[in-house]
Scaffold this active site. Structure first.
Site, PDB file in Angstrom:
ATOM      1  N   ARG A  56     -10.225   0.566   6.145  1.00  0.00           N
ATOM      2  CA  ARG A  56      -9.616  -0.044   4.945  1.00  0.00           C
ATOM      3  C   ARG A  56     -10.588  -0.068   3.767  1.00  0.00           C
ATOM      4  O   ARG A  56     -10.198  -0.098   2.614  1.00  0.00           O
ATOM      5  CB  ARG A  56      -9.184  -1.484   5.231  1.00  0.00           C
ATOM      6  CG  ARG A  56      -8.031  -1.632   6.193  1.00  0.00           C
ATOM      7  CD  ARG A  56      -7.480  -3.049   6.112  1.00  0.00           C
ATOM      8  NE  ARG A  56      -6.693  -3.425   7.280  1.00  0.00           N
ATOM      9  CZ  ARG A  56      -5.396  -3.165   7.440  1.00  0.00           C
ATOM     10  NH1 ARG A  56      -4.747  -2.525   6.503  1.00  0.00           N
ATOM     11  NH2 ARG A  56      -4.756  -3.553   8.532  1.00  0.00           N
ATOM     12  N   PHE A  95      -0.662  10.994   7.899  1.00  0.00           N
ATOM     13  CA  PHE A  95      -1.154   9.633   8.097  1.00  0.00           C
ATOM     14  C   PHE A  95      -2.442   9.448   7.307  1.00  0.00           C
ATOM     15  O   PHE A  95      -3.427  10.147   7.512  1.00  0.00           O
ATOM     16  CB  PHE A  95      -1.392   9.327   9.578  1.00  0.00           C
ATOM     17  CG  PHE A  95      -1.535   7.857   9.806  1.00  0.00           C
ATOM     18  CD1 PHE A  95      -0.419   7.049   9.967  1.00  0.00           C
ATOM     19  CD2 PHE A  95      -2.796   7.254   9.803  1.00  0.00           C
ATOM     20  CE1 PHE A  95      -0.550   5.674  10.134  1.00  0.00           C
ATOM     21  CE2 PHE A  95      -2.941   5.886   9.972  1.00  0.00           C
ATOM     22  CZ  PHE A  95      -1.813   5.092  10.141  1.00  0.00           C
ATOM     23  N   ASP A 116       0.808  -1.214   0.000  1.00  0.00           N
ATOM     24  CA  ASP A 116       0.000   0.000   0.000  1.00  0.00           C
ATOM     25  C   ASP A 116       0.843   1.266   0.000  1.00  0.00           C
ATOM     26  O   ASP A 116       0.581   2.193  -0.744  1.00  0.00           O
ATOM     27  CB  ASP A 116      -0.985  -0.003   1.197  1.00  0.00           C
ATOM     28  CG  ASP A 116      -0.304  -0.290   2.543  1.00  0.00           C
ATOM     29  OD1 ASP A 116       0.932  -0.495   2.570  1.00  0.00           O
ATOM     30  OD2 ASP A 116      -1.013  -0.328   3.557  1.00  0.00           O
ATOM     31  N   ASP A 145       6.976   4.001   3.234  1.00  0.00           N
ATOM     32  CA  ASP A 145       7.156   5.029   4.257  1.00  0.00           C
ATOM     33  C   ASP A 145       8.655   5.145   4.547  1.00  0.00           C
ATOM     34  O   ASP A 145       9.366   5.834   3.832  1.00  0.00           O
ATOM     35  CB  ASP A 145       6.324   4.619   5.482  1.00  0.00           C
ATOM     36  CG  ASP A 145       6.254   5.690   6.541  1.00  0.00           C
ATOM     37  OD1 ASP A 145       6.457   6.861   6.216  1.00  0.00           O
ATOM     38  OD2 ASP A 145       5.996   5.364   7.716  1.00  0.00           O
ATOM     39  N   ASP A 180      -5.195   1.474   6.975  1.00  0.00           N
ATOM     40  CA  ASP A 180      -6.024   1.440   8.175  1.00  0.00           C
ATOM     41  C   ASP A 180      -5.496   2.324   9.293  1.00  0.00           C
ATOM     42  O   ASP A 180      -4.331   2.738   9.285  1.00  0.00           O
ATOM     43  CB  ASP A 180      -6.075   0.017   8.731  1.00  0.00           C
ATOM     44  CG  ASP A 180      -4.763  -0.352   9.422  1.00  0.00           C
ATOM     45  OD1 ASP A 180      -3.709  -0.248   8.775  1.00  0.00           O
ATOM     46  OD2 ASP A 180      -4.801  -0.705  10.616  1.00  0.00           O
TER      47      ASP A 180
HETATM   48  P1  XMP Z   1       7.881   1.204   6.111  1.00  0.00           P
HETATM   49  O1  XMP Z   1       8.160   2.305   7.107  1.00  0.00           O
HETATM   50  O2  XMP Z   1       8.614  -0.045   6.474  1.00  0.00           O
HETATM   51  O3  XMP Z   1       6.388   0.883   6.417  1.00  0.00           O
HETATM   52  O4  XMP Z   1       8.070   1.655   4.700  1.00  0.00           O
HETATM   53  C1  XMP Z   1       5.409   0.639   5.516  1.00  0.00           C
HETATM   54  C2  XMP Z   1       4.190   0.274   6.314  1.00  0.00           C
HETATM   55  O5  XMP Z   1       3.878   1.292   7.310  1.00  0.00           O
HETATM   56  C3  XMP Z   1       2.484   1.470   7.402  1.00  0.00           C
HETATM   57  N1  XMP Z   1       2.185   2.892   7.145  1.00  0.00           N
HETATM   58  C4  XMP Z   1       0.962   3.442   7.090  1.00  0.00           C
HETATM   59  N2  XMP Z   1      -0.264   2.894   7.227  1.00  0.00           N
HETATM   60  N3  XMP Z   1      -1.263   5.001   6.870  1.00  0.00           N
HETATM   61  C5  XMP Z   1      -1.364   3.687   7.109  1.00  0.00           C
HETATM   62  O6  XMP Z   1      -2.484   3.204   7.224  1.00  0.00           O
HETATM   63  C6  XMP Z   1      -0.081   5.629   6.707  1.00  0.00           C
HETATM   64  O7  XMP Z   1      -0.048   6.846   6.478  1.00  0.00           O
HETATM   65  C7  XMP Z   1       1.098   4.798   6.832  1.00  0.00           C
HETATM   66  N4  XMP Z   1       2.425   5.064   6.740  1.00  0.00           N
HETATM   67  C8  XMP Z   1       3.051   3.878   6.922  1.00  0.00           C
HETATM   68  C9  XMP Z   1       1.877   0.552   6.359  1.00  0.00           C
HETATM   69  O8  XMP Z   1       1.474  -0.630   7.011  1.00  0.00           O
HETATM   70  C10 XMP Z   1       3.000   0.230   5.401  1.00  0.00           C
HETATM   71  O9  XMP Z   1       2.878  -1.032   4.775  1.00  0.00           O
END
Ligand code: XMP
Length: 171
Positions: free
Chosen positions: A159, A146, A94, A97, A153
């Site tokens: 979701r 966020f 999805d 980050d 979610d």
């Molecule tokens: P990293 O930091 O490893 O993490 O790239 C990716 C995961 O972090 C969660 N994530 C979010 N989930 N809204 C969400 O619902 C957000 O704004 C967000 N930012 C990070 C997500 O699970 C993703 O796979």
């Protein structure tokens, strides 16, 4: 809820992404591996538009903070993955980050014998990346907020929303 990406914009961009992916693989069979649970809405819409021989598989990648594991340690569970030896794998998630999850997942799939691993993400947050990682296909670049909806979610809620929205302060 402040709307960030409308259902129409998601449809249009995902159509284009499917075309970009089909062109990149040029008819070669692909195994799409989704990272649960955030991938599900994006993946369901995307794969139906990809004109390639395609298999579908899933894994989970979760950061546990319990006593059994180190804080924030990523645990990958791939009990349901088929044999990937010699397969071209397209990982779908999805959101990118910090980049830590996808870095680990790609290494894991290479270990599992994948011939190649490419990555497609619906969203990429600006200014958050902590590890160098370049996804092959990106739907939208978004500000550091966020977001929820369209698979994303907050406490497992939201979701199912057909758009991507910014969660108001306080949830
Ligand atoms: P990293 O930091 O490893 O993490 O790239 C990716 C995961 O972090 C969660 N994530 C979010 N989930 N809204 C969400 O619902 C957000 O704004 C967000 N930012 C990070 C997500 O699970 C993703 O796979």
């Amino acid at each position: 809820m402040e709307m960030l990406i409308t259902a129409d914009d998601l449809r249009t961009r995902i159509d284009r992404m499917a075309g970009e992916i089909a062109r990149a693989y040029a008819g070669r069979p692909v195994t799409a591996v989704g990272i649960l649970t955030g991938c599900v809405v994006f993946m369901a819409d995307l794969i139906r538009r990809i004109d390639l021989p395609l298999r579908v598989a899933f894994l989970t990648a979760s950061s546990y903070r319990g006593t059994a594991t180190a804080p924030g340690q990523l645990v990958i569970r791939d009990d349901f993955l088929p044999d990937l030896t010699g397969r071209h794998v397209l990982v779908l998630d999805d959101i990118l980050d910090t980049g830590k999850t996808l870095t680990r997942v790609v290494a894991h799939l290479v270990d599992r014998g994948a011939e190649s691993v490419k990555v497609g993400v619906l969203l990429r947050k600006i200014g958050r990346q902590e590890v160098p990682f370049e996804p092959d296909f990106v739907g939208f670049t978004i500000p550091d907020k966020f977001v929820v909806g369209y698979g994303l979610d907050y406490n497992d809620e939201y979701r199912h929303l057909p758009y991507v929205g910014v969660l108001p302060a306080g949830g």
